[in-house]
Scaffold this motif. Structure first.
Motif, PDB file in Angstrom:
ATOM      1  N   ARG A 112      50.497  42.167  34.741  1.00 25.38           N
ATOM      2  CA  ARG A 112      49.434  42.898  34.056  1.00 25.38           C
ATOM      3  C   ARG A 112      49.410  44.363  34.472  1.00 25.38           C
ATOM      4  N   LYS A 113      49.686  44.628  35.757  1.00 23.50           N
ATOM      5  CA  LYS A 113      49.707  46.004  36.246  1.00 23.50           C
ATOM      6  C   LYS A 113      50.746  46.848  35.524  1.00 23.50           C
ATOM      7  N   THR A 114      51.891  46.278  35.264  1.00 22.80           N
ATOM      8  CA  THR A 114      52.947  47.024  34.569  1.00 22.80           C
ATOM      9  C   THR A 114      52.489  47.469  33.191  1.00 22.80           C
ATOM     10  N   SER A 115      51.819  46.575  32.478  1.00 18.07           N
ATOM     11  CA  SER A 115      51.315  46.943  31.154  1.00 18.07           C
ATOM     12  C   SER A 115      50.244  48.020  31.242  1.00 18.07           C
ATOM     13  N   MET A 116      49.409  47.967  32.290  1.00 20.19           N
ATOM     14  CA  MET A 116      48.379  48.991  32.465  1.00 20.19           C
ATOM     15  C   MET A 116      49.018  50.360  32.703  1.00 20.19           C
ATOM     16  N   VAL A 117      50.066  50.401  33.515  1.00 18.24           N
ATOM     17  CA  VAL A 117      50.751  51.661  33.788  1.00 18.24           C
ATOM     18  C   VAL A 117      51.406  52.200  32.517  1.00 18.24           C
ATOM     19  N   ALA A 153      47.070  48.431  26.196  1.00 17.64           N
ATOM     20  CA  ALA A 153      45.791  48.325  26.911  1.00 17.64           C
ATOM     21  C   ALA A 153      45.016  47.088  26.492  1.00 17.64           C
ATOM     22  N   ILE A 154      44.925  46.851  25.190  1.00 15.57           N
ATOM     23  CA  ILE A 154      44.144  45.703  24.743  1.00 15.57           C
ATOM     24  C   ILE A 154      44.833  44.398  25.076  1.00 15.57           C
ATOM     25  N   GLN A 155      46.138  44.447  25.311  1.00 18.30           N
ATOM     26  CA  GLN A 155      46.874  43.243  25.658  1.00 18.30           C
ATOM     27  C   GLN A 155      46.644  42.852  27.109  1.00 18.30           C
ATOM     28  N   CYS A 156      46.507  43.844  27.987  1.00 17.93           N
ATOM     29  CA  CYS A 156      46.488  43.527  29.411  1.00 17.93           C
ATOM     30  C   CYS A 156      45.121  43.653  30.070  1.00 17.93           C
ATOM     31  N   THR A 157      44.234  44.503  29.553  1.00 18.58           N
ATOM     32  CA  THR A 157      43.005  44.781  30.305  1.00 18.58           C
ATOM     33  C   THR A 157      42.013  43.625  30.279  1.00 18.58           C
ATOM     34  N   THR A 158      41.788  43.029  29.108  1.00 11.49           N
ATOM     35  CA  THR A 158      40.887  41.877  29.082  1.00 11.49           C
ATOM     36  C   THR A 158      41.494  40.694  29.823  1.00 11.49           C
ATOM     37  N   LEU A 159      42.817  40.543  29.744  1.00  8.38           N
ATOM     38  CA  LEU A 159      43.498  39.495  30.488  1.00  8.38           C
ATOM     39  C   LEU A 159      43.361  39.732  31.995  1.00  8.38           C
ATOM     40  N   TYR A 160      43.530  40.964  32.411  1.00  7.23           N
ATOM     41  CA  TYR A 160      43.403  41.319  33.831  1.00  7.23           C
ATOM     42  C   TYR A 160      42.005  40.987  34.334  1.00  7.23           C
ATOM     43  N   ASN A 161      40.999  41.376  33.569  1.00  9.17           N
ATOM     44  CA  ASN A 161      39.630  41.081  33.983  1.00  9.17           C
ATOM     45  C   ASN A 161      39.355  39.584  34.018  1.00  9.17           C
ATOM     46  N   SER A 162      39.870  38.841  33.050  1.00  9.11           N
ATOM     47  CA  SER A 162      39.655  37.393  33.019  1.00  9.11           C
ATOM     48  C   SER A 162      40.194  36.724  34.264  1.00  9.11           C
ATOM     49  N   GLU A 163      41.365  37.165  34.711  1.00 10.19           N
ATOM     50  CA  GLU A 163      42.020  36.508  35.838  1.00 10.19           C
ATOM     51  C   GLU A 163      41.518  37.009  37.189  1.00 10.19           C
ATOM     52  N   MET A 164      40.943  38.186  37.220  1.00 11.18           N
ATOM     53  CA  MET A 164      40.399  38.696  38.474  1.00 11.18           C
ATOM     54  C   MET A 164      38.960  38.239  38.707  1.00 11.18           C
ATOM     55  N   ALA A 165      38.243  37.929  37.653  1.00 16.53           N
ATOM     56  CA  ALA A 165      36.824  37.611  37.760  1.00 16.53           C
ATOM     57  C   ALA A 165      36.595  36.192  38.266  1.00 16.53           C
ATOM     58  N   PRO A 166      35.555  35.980  39.070  1.00 17.87           N
ATOM     59  CA  PRO A 166      35.144  34.610  39.393  1.00 17.87           C
ATOM     60  C   PRO A 166      34.618  33.933  38.147  1.00 17.87           C
ATOM     61  N   ALA A 167      34.684  32.606  38.112  1.00 18.76           N
ATOM     62  CA  ALA A 167      34.328  31.865  36.904  1.00 18.76           C
ATOM     63  C   ALA A 167      32.917  32.182  36.425  1.00 18.76           C
ATOM     64  N   LYS A 168      31.973  32.359  37.344  1.00 19.59           N
ATOM     65  CA  LYS A 168      30.579  32.564  36.951  1.00 19.59           C
ATOM     66  C   LYS A 168      30.335  33.933  36.332  1.00 19.59           C
ATOM     67  N   LEU A 169      31.272  34.872  36.521  1.00 34.29           N
ATOM     68  CA  LEU A 169      31.118  36.225  35.966  1.00 34.29           C
ATOM     69  C   LEU A 169      32.195  36.574  34.946  1.00 34.29           C
ATOM     70  N   ARG A 170      33.010  35.599  34.583  1.00 34.97           N
ATOM     71  CA  ARG A 170      34.175  35.912  33.757  1.00 34.97           C
ATOM     72  C   ARG A 170      33.786  36.478  32.401  1.00 34.97           C
ATOM     73  N   GLY A 171      32.785  35.900  31.776  1.00 31.93           N
ATOM     74  CA  GLY A 171      32.378  36.404  30.467  1.00 31.93           C
ATOM     75  C   GLY A 171      31.827  37.812  30.549  1.00 31.93           C
ATOM     76  N   ALA A 172      30.945  38.056  31.521  1.00 33.52           N
ATOM     77  CA  ALA A 172      30.327  39.375  31.654  1.00 33.52           C
ATOM     78  C   ALA A 172      31.356  40.447  31.965  1.00 33.52           C
ATOM     79  N   MET A 173      32.291  40.158  32.865  1.00 28.30           N
ATOM     80  CA  MET A 173      33.284  41.158  33.226  1.00 28.30           C
ATOM     81  C   MET A 173      34.238  41.430  32.084  1.00 28.30           C
ATOM     82  N   ASN A 174      34.513  40.419  31.295  1.00 26.00           N
ATOM     83  CA  ASN A 174      35.396  40.632  30.153  1.00 26.00           C
ATOM     84  C   ASN A 174      34.718  41.490  29.097  1.00 26.00           C
ATOM     85  N   ILE A 175      33.411  41.342  28.937  1.00 24.83           N
ATOM     86  CA  ILE A 175      32.673  42.114  27.939  1.00 24.83           C
ATOM     87  C   ILE A 175      32.562  43.583  28.350  1.00 24.83           C
ATOM     88  N   LEU A 176      32.862  43.886  29.615  1.00 22.41           N
ATOM     89  CA  LEU A 176      32.898  45.287  30.020  1.00 22.41           C
ATOM     90  C   LEU A 176      33.835  46.093  29.135  1.00 22.41           C
TER      91      LEU A 176
END
Length: 462
Positions: A112-117, A153-176
């Motif tokens: 995911r980092k490679t796509s962000m760069v 960006a749209i390919q990797c950023t929401t995916l990055y947030n989904s995988e970094m977020a704890p389950a209880k905050l995954r939806g909220a962090m993705n909506i960022l």
């Protein structure tokens, strides 16, 4: 455009995953969500720049000449009927559509980092070309660079947030991501408004987008890779270290085991992922992943966003309608998206979609009925004050319902709904949304530009 599919642990043991809301996970979420700021800013800035006289004089003099000719038989929008000007807006979305396919592969196989760069790098180059443009070809090339950056960006950023977020905050962090899109739109409108009367204002408006691109680029270099991606590529010890830092606790064994099991199950599937995707058991995910971004565009949001400046101008407010359009629509969009961040993990996706579906429909029906009835009776093309207020309120009702439902969930649901061994095909939701946005852009770019220019939109107060 929609985000890619996340490989998140969903074994049903999420309640056993221990985690704290650490500053580290919040920081990664905001840095990744800067991709949404890029996307939103570009959506908000292009229509206003396309209406600036210095910009038109330099690159589209024929449009400026048409704009300054007063005729009784030609509508204002016909003066912006230029294929070259529409191409300036639309080429970004076409580039983003095509970039979604290699972006999906890179995100899966190189991280995911490679796509962000890559996203940040292309966007930075595009901003420099646009701000320094001296010929129309520089504009087009710059927009293509931005489109490739947005596609990654749209390919990797929401995916990055989904995988970094704890389950209880995954939806909220993705909506960022969607929240950043709305903030980007509002900032772009205000920047255009502040720079419209200067000869170099269009350069500043186009170039300032480099700021979120730099944030994403540096974040991609400095932030860690997601534990999921590390496990996929065999870096198990590094994955455990990152997961421990993200969760703020050493008790990450259950979540780590779920990630490993999900990845192993995905890698055990030797079948071609395109063939796998067509199997009956994956048909619901395929349908939802494609139709969510499709219907996100067909809620009518593009018509409301683009036409609301015209509606505001028809209310009889004159130049003040431009400021109202910017502040009311933009601010409601930002605030209502914050509602989604607070509610999505509490009430669930389905409840928000059902409620907002009714609210969107009701608001659109009321606006259409009011305009259809009272415009038919109007002799001067304006509405009574009470009707004008009602139209403004209902537009805000529609914007609010979209902002806490189809807006963010159109990104969130596809990004968390793809089975792990089908994530090579993540370009499919991006492709669907890209086609829809491209269609809307080509249909509305000249009209949006006229809305801004006429003192009806977000950029011009004469």
């Amino acid at each position: 455009m929609a985000g890619g599919g996340a490989v998140v642990a969903s074994s049903g043991r999420e309640n056993l995953h221990e985690s704290k809301t650490t500053w580290f996970v919040v920081m990664t979420a905001f840095v990744a969500a800067s991709g949404g700021l890029m996307f939103g800013y570009d959506n908000g800035v292009s229509g206003g720049v396309s209406a600036m006289d210095p910009f038109l004089e330099k690159f589209f003099p024929e449009v400026l000449a048409q704009k300054n000719v007063e005729t009784s038989r030609e509508t204002a929008y016909c003066k912006y009927d230029s294929q070259k000007l529409q191409t300036f807006t639309s080429v970004l979305f076409l580039a983003g559509l095509l970039a979604a396919f290699p972006a999906g592969w890179v995100t899966t196989h190189r991280g995911r980092k490679t796509s962000m760069v890559i996203s940040g790098a292309f966007y930075i180059v595009g901003c420099i070309l646009l701000a320094a443009a001296e010929h129309i070809s520089m504009l087009y090339i710059g927009r293509v660079m931005l489109g490739i950056g947005v596609g990654f960006a749209i390919q990797c950023t929401t995916l990055y947030n989904s995988e970094m977020a704890p389950a209880k905050l995954r939806g909220a962090m993705n909506i960022l991501f969607q929240w950043m899109v709305t903030i980007g739109i509002l900032i772009a409108q205000l920047v255009n408004y502040g720079t419209e009367k200067t000869t170099w204002g269009w350069r500043l408006s186009l170039g300032i987008a480099i700021i979120p691109a730099i944030i994403l680029f540096i974040g991609g270099l400095l932030l860690p890779e997601t534990p999921n991606s590390l496990v996929e590529r065999g870096f198990h010890e590094e994955a455990r270290r990152v997961l421990t830092k993200l969760r703020g606790t050493p008790n990450i064994d259950v979540e780590y085991e779920d990630i490993v099991l999900a990845v192993e199950a995905a890698q055990a599937v030797k079948e071609n992922p395109w063939k796998t995707l067509m199997r009956p058991q994956y048909r619901p995910q395929l349908i939802i992943t494609c139709l969510m971004p499709f219907f996100q565009q067909f809620t009518g949001i593009n018509a409301v966003i683009f036409y609301s400046p015209v509606l505001f101008s028809s209310l009889g407010s004159g130049d003040a309608a431009a400021l109202e359009s910017t502040l009311i629509v933009g601010a409601v969009n930002v605030v209502a998206t914050m509602v989604a961040i607070g509610l999505v993990d509490r009430v669930g996706r389905r409840a928000l979609l059902l409620e907002a579906g009714f609210q969107c429909t009701a608001a659109e029906i009321v606006v259409a009925a009011l305009l259809g009835h009272y415009y038919a009776q109007s002799t001067d093309g304006t509405l009574p004050d009470n009707v004008s207020i009602a139209v403004i309120v209902m537009i805000c009702v529609f914007i609010a319902s979209f902002a806490w439902s189809w807006g963010p969930l159109g990104w969130l649901i596809p990004s968390t709904g793809v089975v792990a061994h089908n994530k090579d095909l993540d370009g499919r939701p991006s492709m669907v949304n890209g086609v829809d946005v491209l269609r809307a852009s080509m249909a509305n770019s000249s009209m949006a530009a006229k809305s801004m220019e006429a003192g009806q939109g977000a950029t011009t107060l004469k």
